[in-house]
Design an enzyme around this catalytic site. Structure first.
Site, PDB file in Angstrom:
ATOM      1  N   SER A 164       0.851  -1.188   0.000  1.00  0.00           N
ATOM      2  CA  SER A 164       0.000   0.000   0.000  1.00  0.00           C
ATOM      3  C   SER A 164       0.886   1.235   0.000  1.00  0.00           C
ATOM      4  O   SER A 164       2.068   1.152   0.355  1.00  0.00           O
ATOM      5  CB  SER A 164      -0.860   0.004   1.273  1.00  0.00           C
ATOM      6  OG  SER A 164      -1.371   1.298   1.550  1.00  0.00           O
ATOM      7  N   TYR A 182      -3.196  -0.134  10.085  1.00  0.00           N
ATOM      8  CA  TYR A 182      -3.036  -0.509   8.669  1.00  0.00           C
ATOM      9  C   TYR A 182      -1.640  -0.135   8.171  1.00  0.00           C
ATOM     10  O   TYR A 182      -0.957  -0.944   7.536  1.00  0.00           O
ATOM     11  CB  TYR A 182      -4.112   0.218   7.865  1.00  0.00           C
ATOM     12  CG  TYR A 182      -4.187  -0.102   6.410  1.00  0.00           C
ATOM     13  CD1 TYR A 182      -3.617   0.751   5.460  1.00  0.00           C
ATOM     14  CD2 TYR A 182      -4.846  -1.240   5.958  1.00  0.00           C
ATOM     15  CE1 TYR A 182      -3.707   0.474   4.110  1.00  0.00           C
ATOM     16  CE2 TYR A 182      -4.947  -1.509   4.598  1.00  0.00           C
ATOM     17  CZ  TYR A 182      -4.375  -0.640   3.687  1.00  0.00           C
ATOM     18  OH  TYR A 182      -4.465  -0.919   2.334  1.00  0.00           O
TER      19      TYR A 182
HETATM   20  P1  NAP Z   1     -11.844  -5.305  -0.260  1.00  0.00           P
HETATM   21  O1  NAP Z   1     -12.645  -4.806  -1.404  1.00  0.00           O
HETATM   22  O2  NAP Z   1     -12.237  -4.959   1.124  1.00  0.00           O
HETATM   23  O3  NAP Z   1     -11.675  -6.924  -0.391  1.00  0.00           O
HETATM   24  C1  NAP Z   1     -10.971  -7.586   0.597  1.00  0.00           C
HETATM   25  C2  NAP Z   1     -11.063  -9.069   0.321  1.00  0.00           C
HETATM   26  O4  NAP Z   1     -10.337  -9.769   1.329  1.00  0.00           O
HETATM   27  C3  NAP Z   1     -12.456  -9.614   0.338  1.00  0.00           C
HETATM   28  O5  NAP Z   1     -12.552 -10.661  -0.643  1.00  0.00           O
HETATM   29  C4  NAP Z   1     -12.573 -10.255   1.733  1.00  0.00           C
HETATM   30  O6  NAP Z   1     -13.558 -11.264   1.681  1.00  0.00           O
HETATM   31  C5  NAP Z   1     -11.162 -10.780   1.917  1.00  0.00           C
HETATM   32  N1  NAP Z   1     -10.728 -10.963   3.311  1.00  0.00           N
HETATM   33  C6  NAP Z   1     -10.712 -10.032   4.300  1.00  0.00           C
HETATM   34  N2  NAP Z   1     -10.222 -10.581   5.434  1.00  0.00           N
HETATM   35  C7  NAP Z   1      -9.934 -11.885   5.155  1.00  0.00           C
HETATM   36  C8  NAP Z   1      -9.404 -12.969   5.917  1.00  0.00           C
HETATM   37  N3  NAP Z   1      -9.086 -12.814   7.210  1.00  0.00           N
HETATM   38  N4  NAP Z   1      -9.227 -14.162   5.313  1.00  0.00           N
HETATM   39  C9  NAP Z   1      -9.552 -14.324   4.010  1.00  0.00           C
HETATM   40  N5  NAP Z   1     -10.060 -13.339   3.222  1.00  0.00           N
HETATM   41  C10 NAP Z   1     -10.242 -12.127   3.803  1.00  0.00           C
HETATM   42  O7  NAP Z   1     -10.346  -4.784  -0.404  1.00  0.00           O
HETATM   43  P2  NAP Z   1      -9.567  -4.216  -1.690  1.00  0.00           P
HETATM   44  O8  NAP Z   1      -9.738  -2.758  -1.776  1.00  0.00           O
HETATM   45  O9  NAP Z   1      -9.875  -5.078  -2.876  1.00  0.00           O
HETATM   46  O10 NAP Z   1      -8.067  -4.468  -1.211  1.00  0.00           O
HETATM   47  C11 NAP Z   1      -7.426  -5.705  -1.442  1.00  0.00           C
HETATM   48  C12 NAP Z   1      -6.021  -5.562  -0.912  1.00  0.00           C
HETATM   49  O11 NAP Z   1      -5.413  -4.405  -1.484  1.00  0.00           O
HETATM   50  C13 NAP Z   1      -5.962  -5.342   0.602  1.00  0.00           C
HETATM   51  O12 NAP Z   1      -4.812  -5.981   1.122  1.00  0.00           O
HETATM   52  C14 NAP Z   1      -5.809  -3.829   0.730  1.00  0.00           C
HETATM   53  O13 NAP Z   1      -5.178  -3.474   1.944  1.00  0.00           O
HETATM   54  C15 NAP Z   1      -4.944  -3.541  -0.443  1.00  0.00           C
HETATM   55  N6  NAP Z   1      -4.982  -2.166  -0.938  1.00  0.00           N
HETATM   56  C16 NAP Z   1      -6.175  -1.596  -1.293  1.00  0.00           C
HETATM   57  C17 NAP Z   1      -6.147  -0.295  -1.830  1.00  0.00           C
HETATM   58  C18 NAP Z   1      -7.402   0.425  -2.244  1.00  0.00           C
HETATM   59  O14 NAP Z   1      -7.312   1.651  -2.449  1.00  0.00           O
HETATM   60  N7  NAP Z   1      -8.540  -0.243  -2.385  1.00  0.00           N
HETATM   61  C19 NAP Z   1      -4.940   0.363  -2.011  1.00  0.00           C
HETATM   62  C20 NAP Z   1      -3.759  -0.253  -1.591  1.00  0.00           C
HETATM   63  C21 NAP Z   1      -3.791  -1.531  -1.081  1.00  0.00           C
HETATM   64  P3  NAP Z   1     -14.321 -11.792   3.042  1.00  0.00           P
HETATM   65  O15 NAP Z   1     -14.703 -10.553   3.808  1.00  0.00           O
HETATM   66  O16 NAP Z   1     -15.475 -12.595   2.532  1.00  0.00           O
HETATM   67  O17 NAP Z   1     -13.328 -12.612   3.770  1.00  0.00           O
HETATM   68  C1  GCO Z   2      -7.057   5.069   3.454  1.00  0.00           C
HETATM   69  C2  GCO Z   2      -7.147   4.132   2.276  1.00  0.00           C
HETATM   70  C3  GCO Z   2      -5.766   3.691   1.866  1.00  0.00           C
HETATM   71  C4  GCO Z   2      -5.867   2.784   0.663  1.00  0.00           C
HETATM   72  C5  GCO Z   2      -4.549   2.277   0.227  1.00  0.00           C
HETATM   73  C6  GCO Z   2      -3.651   3.358  -0.275  1.00  0.00           C
HETATM   74  O1  GCO Z   2      -7.940   5.008   4.318  1.00  0.00           O
HETATM   75  O2  GCO Z   2      -6.098   5.847   3.462  1.00  0.00           O
HETATM   76  O3  GCO Z   2      -7.973   3.020   2.563  1.00  0.00           O
HETATM   77  O4  GCO Z   2      -5.133   3.065   2.917  1.00  0.00           O
HETATM   78  O5  GCO Z   2      -6.654   1.677   0.977  1.00  0.00           O
HETATM   79  O6  GCO Z   2      -3.937   1.488   1.173  1.00  0.00           O
HETATM   80  O7  GCO Z   2      -2.512   2.738  -0.868  1.00  0.00           O
END
Ligand code: NAP
Ligand code: GCO
Length: 266
Positions: free
Chosen positions: A147, A160
């Protein structure tokens, strides 16, 4: 050099944790398009069933499993079932993750622990479960979804940021410890991506105006937009393929330039 073969994942088994929707789903779709067999897990049967239908609608025969990445026994069972169904895991994408946005001094320690448990200890458990098979095979790819908070902090995301900063260093340590076994462990650092996880930051205000944080992020991003999960597809295939065999311990930021930009003068 056969560039198509270099980026091909034909014959490879990929596990995308948390691949029911969001970033994980897009990455799994990309890996499938490059030829990989797809396994994913999540905790909720409802999410799993909907995901299987969504994958099928895209012509992808994904294999879904209920498993919590924080539970070592469930992960061992998951990896064993995938091996029986699809073959040992060649590509692990540690994508499952959560966030809790609470001012640090108001955050209950159990909430802090839960975020670190899922976002850092979960990837450790999953990597530990697949690396022995990768060593036996003589190759493996691990992609940790880090992230911007692997590099930066901001208000309310202490747990986080601590977890994602740790995940950056876990990525480098797996590289250091298992690079000699031809295992490449890299990270993808998405910027702000439009998924359910960031939906609260993009909610329309009562007066119909855009969320202040939405406006802030767009102004801080040289690309002038939020990312889409699809923006991560190409980088994921690169890091999962032979094309990245000499890339190890790196975090590839896919962020529209936000980490490079000090911000526009007000
Ligand atoms: P999301 O939409 O909240 O999806 C998260 C997924 O993880 C869901 O499928 C959830 O399904 C699963 N999950 C959560 N806890 C779990 C556990 N303990 N065991 C197994 N599965 C689990 O999140 P996203 O935005 O796609 O993000 C995916 C990844 O990218 C995360 O690591 C997040 O930190 C990272 N990220 C996101 C962003 C952003 O801007 N969206 C940016 C940087 C990094 P269930 O709830 O059914 O388990
Ligand atoms: C926040 C956001 C971010 C993104 C992502 C950025 O609350 O600042 O959720 O943390 O998810 O991780 O890279």
């Amino acid at each position: 050099m056969d560039m198509q073969k270099l980026f091909s994942l034909e014959g490879r088994t990929a596990l995308v944790t948390g691949g029911a929707y969001g970033i994980g789903f897009a990455i799994a779709e990309a890996l499938a398009s490059a030829g990989a067999r797809i396994a994913f897990n999540c905790r909720s049967q409802v999410n799993l069933d909907k995901a299987l239908a969504d994958y099928a609608a895209k012509g992808i025969e994904a294999h879904g499993y209920i498993a919590d990445v924080t539970d070592e026994a469930q992960v061992a069972g998951l990896v064993g079932k995938i091996a029986a169904d699809l073959g040992d895991v060649d590509i692990l994408v540690n994508n499952a993750g959560v966030i809790k946005r609470v001012p640090m001094i108001e955050m209950p320690v159990e909430d802090f622990r839960q975020v670190v448990d899922i976002d850092l200890i979960g990837p450790f458990i999953c990597a530990k479960a697949v690396i022995p098979g990768m060593i036996k095979k003589g190759h493996g790819k691990i992609i940790n979804i880090c992230s911007m908070m692997s590099e930066l902090g901001r208000e309310t995301v202490s747990a986080y940021a601590a977890a994602k900063g740790g995940l950056k260093m876990l990525t480098r340590n797996i590289c250091s410890e298992y690079g000699g076994a031809n295992i490449q462990c890299n990270g993808i650092g998405p910027g702000y991506i439009a998924t359910p996880q960031t939906a609260p930051l993009r909610e329309r205000q009562a007066d119909g105006s855009r969320h202040p944080f939405d406006q802030f992020i767009v102004s801080k991003t040289p690309a002038g937009r939020w990312g889409d999960p699809e923006d991560l597809m190409g980088p994921a295939v690169f890091l999962a393929s032979d094309a990245s065999d000499f890339v190890n311990g790196q975090i590839l930021y896919v962020d529209g330039g936000i980490l490079a930009y000090i911000g526009r003068q007000p």
